[in-house]
Design a protein around this motif. Sequence first.
Motif, mmCIF file in Angstrom:
data_model
loop_
_atom_site.group_PDB
_atom_site.id
_atom_site.type_symbol
_atom_site.label_atom_id
_atom_site.label_comp_id
_atom_site.label_asym_id
_atom_site.label_seq_id
_atom_site.Cartn_x
_atom_site.Cartn_y
_atom_site.Cartn_z
ATOM 1 N N ALA A 44 0.832 -1.207 0.000
ATOM 2 C CA ALA A 44 0.000 0.000 0.000
ATOM 3 C C ALA A 44 0.865 1.255 0.000
ATOM 4 O O ALA A 44 0.557 2.237 -0.703
ATOM 5 C CB ALA A 44 -0.927 -0.003 1.210
ATOM 6 N N ASP A 45 1.957 1.247 0.757
ATOM 7 C CA ASP A 45 2.851 2.407 0.781
ATOM 8 C C ASP A 45 3.491 2.645 -0.582
ATOM 9 O O ASP A 45 3.601 3.787 -1.044
ATOM 10 C CB ASP A 45 3.945 2.208 1.841
ATOM 11 C CG ASP A 45 3.427 2.427 3.255
ATOM 12 O OD1 ASP A 45 2.373 3.062 3.416
ATOM 13 O OD2 ASP A 45 4.095 1.964 4.198
ATOM 14 N N ASN A 46 3.927 1.571 -1.232
ATOM 15 C CA ASN A 46 4.556 1.711 -2.550
ATOM 16 C C ASN A 46 3.569 2.226 -3.596
ATOM 17 O O ASN A 46 3.917 3.058 -4.446
ATOM 18 C CB ASN A 46 5.155 0.380 -2.999
ATOM 19 C CG ASN A 46 6.418 0.029 -2.228
ATOM 20 O OD1 ASN A 46 7.179 0.907 -1.815
ATOM 21 N ND2 ASN A 46 6.657 -1.260 -2.017
ATOM 22 N N LYS A 47 2.331 1.746 -3.535
ATOM 23 C CA LYS A 47 1.311 2.230 -4.477
ATOM 24 C C LYS A 47 1.040 3.710 -4.249
ATOM 25 O O LYS A 47 0.908 4.491 -5.203
ATOM 26 C CB LYS A 47 0.024 1.423 -4.315
ATOM 27 C CG LYS A 47 0.124 0.005 -4.853
ATOM 28 C CD LYS A 47 -1.175 -0.762 -4.616
ATOM 29 C CE LYS A 47 -1.055 -2.194 -5.106
ATOM 30 N NZ LYS A 47 -2.301 -2.982 -4.843
ATOM 31 N N PHE A 48 0.936 4.115 -2.998
ATOM 32 C CA PHE A 48 0.716 5.527 -2.684
ATOM 33 C C PHE A 48 1.890 6.374 -3.180
ATOM 34 O O PHE A 48 1.695 7.440 -3.789
ATOM 35 C CB PHE A 48 0.546 5.691 -1.173
ATOM 36 C CG PHE A 48 0.503 7.108 -0.706
ATOM 37 C CD1 PHE A 48 -0.622 7.888 -0.888
ATOM 38 C CD2 PHE A 48 1.608 7.678 -0.073
ATOM 39 C CE1 PHE A 48 -0.663 9.207 -0.452
ATOM 40 C CE2 PHE A 48 1.572 8.990 0.365
ATOM 41 C CZ PHE A 48 0.441 9.758 0.177
ATOM 42 N N TYR A 49 3.114 5.902 -2.935
ATOM 43 C CA TYR A 49 4.304 6.634 -3.361
ATOM 44 C C TYR A 49 4.306 6.831 -4.875
ATOM 45 O O TYR A 49 4.524 7.950 -5.376
ATOM 46 C CB TYR A 49 5.549 5.876 -2.923
ATOM 47 C CG TYR A 49 6.846 6.433 -3.463
ATOM 48 C CD1 TYR A 49 7.443 7.546 -2.879
ATOM 49 C CD2 TYR A 49 7.459 5.850 -4.566
ATOM 50 C CE1 TYR A 49 8.621 8.072 -3.384
ATOM 51 C CE2 TYR A 49 8.647 6.364 -5.075
ATOM 52 C CZ TYR A 49 9.224 7.468 -4.486
ATOM 53 O OH TYR A 49 10.396 7.981 -4.991
ATOM 54 N N ASN A 50 4.068 5.759 -5.630
ATOM 55 C CA ASN A 50 4.092 5.851 -7.091
ATOM 56 C C ASN A 50 2.981 6.763 -7.604
ATOM 57 O O ASN A 50 3.179 7.521 -8.569
ATOM 58 C CB ASN A 50 3.960 4.455 -7.705
ATOM 59 C CG ASN A 50 5.196 3.606 -7.471
ATOM 60 O OD1 ASN A 50 6.311 4.111 -7.413
ATOM 61 N ND2 ASN A 50 5.004 2.294 -7.312
ATOM 62 N N LYS A 51 1.816 6.699 -6.968
ATOM 63 C CA LYS A 51 0.713 7.570 -7.366
ATOM 64 C C LYS A 51 1.069 9.030 -7.162
ATOM 65 O O LYS A 51 0.847 9.875 -8.042
ATOM 66 C CB LYS A 51 -0.543 7.202 -6.575
ATOM 67 C CG LYS A 51 -1.745 8.084 -6.885
ATOM 68 C CD LYS A 51 -2.943 7.690 -6.031
ATOM 69 C CE LYS A 51 -4.128 8.603 -6.292
ATOM 70 N NZ LYS A 51 -5.306 8.227 -5.451
#
Length: 238
Positions: free
Chosen positions: A114-121
């Motif tokens: 979830a953190d990686n998805k938020f970061y990329n977004k």
Amino acid sequence: MRRLAREFPPGARPPASEGGAGQRPPSFLLLAMEELNPSHYPATRAARVVENYVNYREGSPHRFFLKEKVTQASKEKSIVNCTAEVLYHLQDPSLAPEVNVTLDRDLEKHTEDADNKFYNKMKNLEIPIEAHTIPDNFGNVQPEMEPIRILAFVACGYVIWQNSTEDTLYSMARIETVKQVKREDEFIEFNYTVLLHDFVSQEMIPWQLQVLWHPQHGTEVKQNKRLPKRCACQKTCE
């Protein structure tokens, strides 16, 4: 829980101001320890310092720790036993309390995806995020803003830890404004103005923070500043 307080005899100066660097006359340093009742205010306030210290060091936009008992910290549905010592600098309350934390096991990480998805977004947004009043006056938070709100809690952990004394009990009440700042390096940046609630004085204190975050490097508060308090009539007129 034990409260530690560094004190000096009347008329004596702290070791740092005696002589040259590194000199520390042991006769001038007293370390007083007092057993605290976990249900009493001093223990509650010290535990809040520990809670915010742990959040700043270990939290993320999807990872936030809450104190379940004075001697425990919880993350999601997993409970981790936490033992901590908080050292207040009574001679200079402007110094941050020293916090030493021992956990009975390593903190689990269930939020990396979830953190990686938020970061990329956030990195790929064409128009940086800009918002205000989170939660709104009815207590609502839009789902897409929840990670940004949790990151504000994590960043406020640093401010609360650095500014706490035995006579304060801070908590972030809400985000007044947040603005994402585009960066060329690997970090994402948010500039927040938040309201901190001091439960002891019942003050609502505006605070400004420049926050950097990266899923591998964690959270860093680059700058923070206490702002002048605004009266209710001034806020209504804006």
